[in-house]
Scaffold this active site. Sequence first.
Site: not given
Length: 149
Positions: A30-31, A87, A94, A100, A102
């Site tokens: 994750d960025i 989410n 979301q 996606h 997490h």
Amino acid sequence: MSGCIFCRIVAGDAPSTRVYEDDTLCAFLDIRPITRGHTLIIPKQHATNLDDLDPALGAAIFTLGHRLAKAVRRSELAADGANLLLNDGKAAFQTVHHVHLHVVPRRHGDRLAFAKGFLLRRPHESDLTAAAIRAGLDRLDTEERDTRA
Ligand code: AMP
Ligand code: ZN
């Protein structure tokens, strides 16, 4: 799907720090991680939300989430656990509309660090972190092979 940042990552048109990839799934850091090693698992084929996702692919995403949760425990990150979270839909916060999961590594007693990470969402040495997770996956593979032998 054009305009979808995660589809662009899959296509190699946007940067990512990959942790795992196969024919149908991709996992990358994750960025804006909450904790070191916070990873996202996505189907390569675009699906906006769970309404849109093949259940078999949903099962494969969770299976990889399960493996990553085990891998981070076996990695240099020395996680003691992980939060797995999906989410689904705007109502559920979301923000990227490509499904996606997490995987957020956790450690005993990290409550304050987690709260700070949740607010700051600052990246940690991405290449080293991804290499540590890949090494954890390799360790898990070896362990499973040894158990079967
Ligand atoms: P969600 O609220 O579940 O939709 O979370 C979307 C997640 O995607 C957030 O944690 C973002 O930090 C992450 N994210 C957004 N853009 C990127 C990107 N280009 N590369 C990696 N992670 C991203
Ligand atoms: Zn997409």
